[in-house]
Every structure is written in structure tokens, then in C-alpha cells.
Design a protein around this motif. Structure first.
Motif, PDB file in Angstrom:
ATOM      1  N   ASP A  25       0.828  -1.200   0.000  1.00 16.01           N
ATOM      2  CA  ASP A  25       0.000   0.000   0.000  1.00 16.01           C
ATOM      3  C   ASP A  25       0.866   1.254   0.000  1.00 16.01           C
ATOM      4  OD1 ASP A  25      -2.364  -1.499   0.128  1.00 16.01           O
ATOM      5  OD2 ASP A  25      -2.255  -1.611   2.323  1.00 16.01           O
ATOM      6  N   GLY A  26       0.332   2.295  -0.610  1.00 15.38           N
ATOM      7  CA  GLY A  26       0.988   3.589  -0.546  1.00 15.38           C
ATOM      8  C   GLY A  26       2.158   3.718  -1.506  1.00 15.38           C
ATOM      9  N   PRO A  27       2.762   4.903  -1.561  1.00 19.92           N
ATOM     10  CA  PRO A  27       3.881   5.153  -2.476  1.00 19.92           C
ATOM     11  C   PRO A  27       5.162   4.449  -2.037  1.00 19.92           C
ATOM     12  CG  PRO A  27       3.492   7.065  -1.095  1.00 19.92           C
ATOM     13  CD  PRO A  27       2.383   6.113  -0.798  1.00 19.92           C
ATOM     14  N   VAL A  28       5.940   4.030  -3.014  1.00 23.65           N
ATOM     15  CA  VAL A  28       7.232   3.387  -2.784  1.00 23.65           C
ATOM     16  C   VAL A  28       8.290   4.152  -3.572  1.00 23.65           C
ATOM     17  CG1 VAL A  28       8.597   1.284  -3.033  1.00 23.65           C
ATOM     18  CG2 VAL A  28       6.159   1.129  -2.456  1.00 23.65           C
ATOM     19  N   ARG A  29       9.384   4.478  -2.929  1.00 16.77           N
ATOM     20  CA  ARG A  29      10.479   5.188  -3.589  1.00 16.77           C
ATOM     21  C   ARG A  29      11.215   4.229  -4.531  1.00 16.77           C
ATOM     22  NH1 ARG A  29      11.663  10.423  -4.775  1.00 16.77           N
ATOM     23  NH2 ARG A  29      13.916  10.765  -4.929  1.00 16.77           N
ATOM     24  N   VAL A  30      11.556   4.734  -5.713  1.00 13.87           N
ATOM     25  CA  VAL A  30      12.287   3.940  -6.703  1.00 13.87           C
ATOM     26  C   VAL A  30      13.572   4.665  -7.056  1.00 13.87           C
ATOM     27  CG1 VAL A  30      12.196   2.788  -8.937  1.00 13.87           C
ATOM     28  CG2 VAL A  30      10.082   3.115  -7.622  1.00 13.87           C
ATOM     29  N   ARG A  31      14.688   3.976  -6.885  1.00 12.04           N
ATOM     30  CA  ARG A  31      16.015   4.521  -7.179  1.00 12.04           C
ATOM     31  C   ARG A  31      16.684   3.643  -8.231  1.00 12.04           C
ATOM     32  NH1 ARG A  31      15.262   5.171  -1.568  1.00 12.04           N
ATOM     33  NH2 ARG A  31      15.391   7.355  -0.872  1.00 12.04           N
ATOM     34  N   PRO A  32      17.922   3.949  -8.643  1.00 13.07           N
ATOM     35  CA  PRO A  32      18.549   3.218  -9.748  1.00 13.07           C
ATOM     36  C   PRO A  32      18.603   1.701  -9.610  1.00 13.07           C
ATOM     37  CG  PRO A  32      19.739   5.241  -9.388  1.00 13.07           C
ATOM     38  CD  PRO A  32      18.719   5.160  -8.285  1.00 13.07           C
ATOM     39  N   LEU A  33      18.638   1.176  -8.396  1.00 11.08           N
ATOM     40  CA  LEU A  33      18.657  -0.281  -8.236  1.00 11.08           C
ATOM     41  C   LEU A  33      17.279  -0.859  -7.938  1.00 11.08           C
ATOM     42  CD1 LEU A  33      22.032  -0.915  -6.384  1.00 11.08           C
ATOM     43  CD2 LEU A  33      21.459  -1.424  -8.762  1.00 11.08           C
ATOM     44  N   GLY A  34      16.230  -0.042  -8.027  1.00 10.09           N
ATOM     45  CA  GLY A  34      14.894  -0.577  -7.903  1.00 10.09           C
ATOM     46  C   GLY A  34      14.098   0.006  -6.764  1.00 10.09           C
ATOM     47  N   LEU A  35      13.063  -0.725  -6.359  1.00  5.33           N
ATOM     48  CA  LEU A  35      12.144  -0.258  -5.334  1.00  5.33           C
ATOM     49  C   LEU A  35      12.775  -0.334  -3.950  1.00  5.33           C
ATOM     50  CD1 LEU A  35      10.262  -1.013  -7.778  1.00  5.33           C
ATOM     51  CD2 LEU A  35       8.502  -1.498  -6.066  1.00  5.33           C
ATOM     52  N   HIS A  36      12.472   0.668  -3.132  1.00  8.46           N
ATOM     53  CA  HIS A  36      12.939   0.658  -1.748  1.00  8.46           C
ATOM     54  C   HIS A  36      12.441  -0.601  -1.044  1.00  8.46           C
ATOM     55  CE1 HIS A  36      14.138   2.128   2.175  1.00  8.46           C
ATOM     56  NE2 HIS A  36      12.923   1.880   2.629  1.00  8.46           N
ATOM     57  N   ALA A  37      13.359  -1.281  -0.352  1.00 15.19           N
ATOM     58  CA  ALA A  37      13.084  -2.490   0.428  1.00 15.19           C
ATOM     59  C   ALA A  37      12.833  -3.718  -0.432  1.00 15.19           C
ATOM     60  CB  ALA A  37      11.920  -2.284   1.410  1.00 15.19           C
ATOM     61  N   ASP A  38      13.076  -3.610  -1.733  1.00 11.47           N
ATOM     62  CA  ASP A  38      13.009  -4.798  -2.592  1.00 11.47           C
ATOM     63  C   ASP A  38      14.424  -5.325  -2.788  1.00 11.47           C
ATOM     64  OD1 ASP A  38      11.498  -6.650  -4.124  1.00 11.47           O
ATOM     65  OD2 ASP A  38      12.248  -5.707  -5.950  1.00 11.47           O
ATOM     66  N   VAL A  39      14.538  -6.611  -3.102  1.00 12.34           N
ATOM     67  CA  VAL A  39      15.844  -7.211  -3.356  1.00 12.34           C
ATOM     68  C   VAL A  39      15.725  -8.194  -4.501  1.00 12.34           C
ATOM     69  CG1 VAL A  39      16.652  -6.979  -0.971  1.00 12.34           C
ATOM     70  CG2 VAL A  39      15.473  -9.075  -1.678  1.00 12.34           C
ATOM     71  N   GLN A  40      16.869  -8.549  -5.073  1.00 14.02           N
ATOM     72  CA  GLN A  40      16.984  -9.649  -6.022  1.00 14.02           C
ATOM     73  C   GLN A  40      18.111 -10.544  -5.529  1.00 14.02           C
ATOM     74  OE1 GLN A  40      17.632  -6.373  -7.463  1.00 14.02           O
ATOM     75  NE2 GLN A  40      15.440  -5.991  -7.668  1.00 14.02           N
ATOM     76  N   ALA A  41      17.843 -11.826  -5.450  1.00 13.21           N
ATOM     77  CA  ALA A  41      18.870 -12.753  -4.966  1.00 13.21           C
ATOM     78  C   ALA A  41      19.970 -12.954  -6.005  1.00 13.21           C
ATOM     79  CB  ALA A  41      18.226 -14.089  -4.596  1.00 13.21           C
ATOM     80  N   ASP A  42      19.615 -12.859  -7.285  1.00  8.88           N
ATOM     81  CA  ASP A  42      20.571 -13.084  -8.366  1.00  8.88           C
ATOM     82  C   ASP A  42      20.567 -11.873  -9.289  1.00  8.88           C
ATOM     83  OD1 ASP A  42      22.162 -13.963 -10.415  1.00  8.88           O
ATOM     84  OD2 ASP A  42      20.824 -15.560 -11.088  1.00  8.88           O
ATOM     85  N   ARG A  43      21.366 -10.866  -8.940  1.00 11.14           N
ATOM     86  CA  ARG A  43      21.332  -9.624  -9.707  1.00 11.14           C
ATOM     87  C   ARG A  43      21.984  -9.740 -11.075  1.00 11.14           C
ATOM     88  NH1 ARG A  43      21.993  -4.484  -5.550  1.00 11.14           N
ATOM     89  NH2 ARG A  43      19.849  -4.582  -4.783  1.00 11.14           N
ATOM     90  N   LYS A  44      22.737 -10.789 -11.310  1.00 13.59           N
ATOM     91  CA  LYS A  44      23.313 -10.981 -12.635  1.00 13.59           C
ATOM     92  C   LYS A  44      22.212 -11.173 -13.664  1.00 13.59           C
ATOM     93  CE  LYS A  44      26.364 -13.972 -15.336  1.00 13.59           C
ATOM     94  NZ  LYS A  44      27.246 -15.160 -15.320  1.00 13.59           N
ATOM     95  N   HIS A  45      21.152 -11.869 -13.281  1.00 11.80           N
ATOM     96  CA  HIS A  45      20.089 -12.199 -14.219  1.00 11.80           C
ATOM     97  C   HIS A  45      18.793 -11.437 -13.957  1.00 11.80           C
ATOM     98  CE1 HIS A  45      22.715 -15.869 -14.347  1.00 11.80           C
ATOM     99  NE2 HIS A  45      22.587 -15.596 -15.632  1.00 11.80           N
ATOM    100  N   HIS A  46      18.589 -10.938 -12.749  1.00 17.24           N
ATOM    101  CA  HIS A  46      17.284 -10.373 -12.404  1.00 17.24           C
ATOM    102  C   HIS A  46      17.341  -8.987 -11.765  1.00 17.24           C
ATOM    103  CE1 HIS A  46      15.490 -14.200 -13.370  1.00 17.24           C
ATOM    104  NE2 HIS A  46      16.296 -14.803 -12.537  1.00 17.24           N
ATOM    105  N   GLY A  47      18.470  -8.351 -11.763  1.00 15.19           N
ATOM    106  CA  GLY A  47      18.537  -7.042 -11.122  1.00 15.19           C
ATOM    107  C   GLY A  47      19.635  -6.197 -11.722  1.00 15.19           C
ATOM    108  N   GLY A  48      20.117  -5.257 -10.950  1.00 14.79           N
ATOM    109  CA  GLY A  48      21.097  -4.311 -11.454  1.00 14.79           C
ATOM    110  C   GLY A  48      20.401  -3.127 -12.095  1.00 14.79           C
ATOM    111  N   GLU A  49      21.159  -2.142 -12.482  1.00 12.70           N
ATOM    112  CA  GLU A  49      20.575  -0.900 -12.964  1.00 12.70           C
ATOM    113  C   GLU A  49      19.761  -1.073 -14.240  1.00 12.70           C
ATOM    114  OE1 GLU A  49      23.343   2.308 -13.182  1.00 12.70           O
ATOM    115  OE2 GLU A  49      23.750   2.286 -11.018  1.00 12.70           O
ATOM    116  N   ASP A  50      20.160  -1.990 -15.116  1.00 13.91           N
ATOM    117  CA  ASP A  50      19.424  -2.161 -16.371  1.00 13.91           C
ATOM    118  C   ASP A  50      18.183  -3.030 -16.213  1.00 13.91           C
ATOM    119  OD1 ASP A  50      21.331  -0.621 -17.545  1.00 13.91           O
ATOM    120  OD2 ASP A  50      22.303  -2.233 -18.655  1.00 13.91           O
ATOM    121  N   GLN A  51      18.049  -3.666 -15.062  1.00 15.14           N
ATOM    122  CA  GLN A  51      16.875  -4.505 -14.788  1.00 15.14           C
ATOM    123  C   GLN A  51      16.311  -4.137 -13.411  1.00 15.14           C
ATOM    124  OE1 GLN A  51      17.755  -8.706 -16.918  1.00 15.14           O
ATOM    125  NE2 GLN A  51      19.202  -8.159 -15.327  1.00 15.14           N
ATOM    126  N   ALA A  52      16.223  -2.842 -13.157  1.00 13.07           N
ATOM    127  CA  ALA A  52      15.855  -2.366 -11.826  1.00 13.07           C
ATOM    128  C   ALA A  52      14.396  -2.607 -11.494  1.00 13.07           C
ATOM    129  CB  ALA A  52      16.171  -0.877 -11.712  1.00 13.07           C
TER     130      ALA A  52
END
Length: 211
Positions: A31-58
């Protein structure tokens, strides 16, 4: 009007039999607004950033319309976050988004379309559907990764507007199906405006065509 219908971030890390050992695919609406920065949503994570995260897959976006298609095919609900997406939208042709297209979401957040999502073993284990990776890929509704061009906040109900659409016209769906030489060349003509992962995908397509 194109809108965000849900904003999702990780609920809990789950054990996974893949090489990483854990997965953050368990995304659920907040619920409510979530801040989004270059690595994605605040308080979100990716376990495997090689394939599912990083700046180009934020940020991973998936359309309500495509989720409804799979819900009908599988005869089960596809609630926001089930596919591991961060944003669920309505009125946005996500498969038809153009590589490099820039979007404003809400008042301040600016995102850029990069590459399609490639289904993997973790996704298959999440869905527990026989031959899910093959089935998902064949339908050509992969969803899209986005990079953050201007940080901001996002909430359900925010409008999605197009700021800029590149003239080359090459879409997420076309990249997912495999770029032709002409398409890859057209994308690369954008030069240093391209996300690094887009450059690598286009160059890979040209190398494959040359073999």
C-alpha cells in the motif's frame, strides 16, 4: 488511461534448489507510495542480480492483460507479484514497448525500457506448471525490464505516460523473439543512449547472424 494497478516488492526470501540457493521472486502488493532509485524499489531485493537485477533490470513490469491471458490458460488466478513483477499495469502494451522508450510513472518517476524478461528455472519452480518455461516463452508475453532515469515514487493508481519513443520501433516482443540483423543495427544506432544490457543483446544478435 494507462495506469499502475499494483506495486510489488519482496515479501520473503524463499529457499530454492537453483545455484543461488534462495530466491526473491515472492513479490506482493504494498500500500501507498514506494520510492524507486537506480537499483529498484525501496526495500526490494533480487537474490541473483546478474540475471534479475542491477541498474538495467531495476524494475520489472507486467501487464494485467497478459496476466489475464495466462489466468485463463491455466485456470487459476495470476495475482500481482506472482510472476515476480514490481509493477502491474493496465492499458499498457508491455510487449509492444519500444527498446529505449522512456515513460513517466506518476509525477516524478522516469523509467526506460531495456530488455524482456527471460524465463528461468526459478520461475518454473515458482509456478509448478509442467514445461512452464517453454510454455511461457512460446506465448511471447515476457514483460519488460526498465532502468530508472529519474528517481521518484510510485503507487497504485499512478498514470503511465510516454515521454519519448525511439524511431527504430523495435519492441520488447521482437527482442524476445530474437532480433534480426536489421533490428539489431537499428537499435545500436541509438549509440550511447542505450543501456549496456541492450547493447550486449543487440551485439549478440549480430554475432549470431554472422555465424
Amino acid at each position: 488511461m494507462p495506469l499502475v494497478t499494483a506495486v510489488c516488492r519482496v515479501e520473503q526470501l524463499l529457499r530454492d534448489s537453483g545455484t543461488i540457493g534462495i530466491t526473491a521472486i515472492d513479490k506482493r502488493p504494498v500500500d501507498g507510495p514506494v520510492r524507486v532509485r537506480p537499483l529498484g524499489l525501496h526495500a526490494d531485493v533480487q537474490a541473483d542480480r546478474k540475471h534479475h537485477g542491477g541498474e538495467d533490470q531495476a524494475v520489472y513490469v507486467y501487464a494485467d492483460e497478459d496476466a489475464a491471458f495466462f489466468a485463463e490458460q491455466l485456470d487459476r488466478p495470476i495475482p500481482p507479484g506472482l510472476f515476480g513483477e514490481n509493477l502491474r499495469t493496465t492499458g499498457v502494451d508491455v510487449t509492444g514497448l519500444v527498446i529505449g522508450e522512456r515513460l513517466r510513472v506518476g509525477d516524478t518517476l522516469e523509467l526506460e525500457v531495456t530488455i524482456p524478461r527471460i524465463p528461468c528455472g526459478t520461475f518454473s519452480r515458482r509456478m509448478k506448471v509442467d514445461k512452464w518455461v517453454k510454455r511461457f516463452a512460446e506465448e511471447g508475453r515476457p514483460g519488460a525490464y526498465l532502468r530508472v532515469r529519474k528517481s521518484g515514487s510510485v503507487a497504485a493508481g499512478d498514470a503511465v505516460t510516454v515521454l519519448e519513443r525511439p524511431e527504430h520501433g523495435v519492441t520488447i516482443g521482437q527482442m524476445f523473439a530474437g532480433l534480426t540483423t536489421e533490428q539489431a543495427t537499428a537499435v545500436l544506432a541509438m549509440g550511447d543512449r542505450l543501456a549496456p544490457k541492450v547493447v550486449r543483446e543487440a551485439q549478440l544478435a549480430l554475432r549470431r547472424a554472422a555465424v
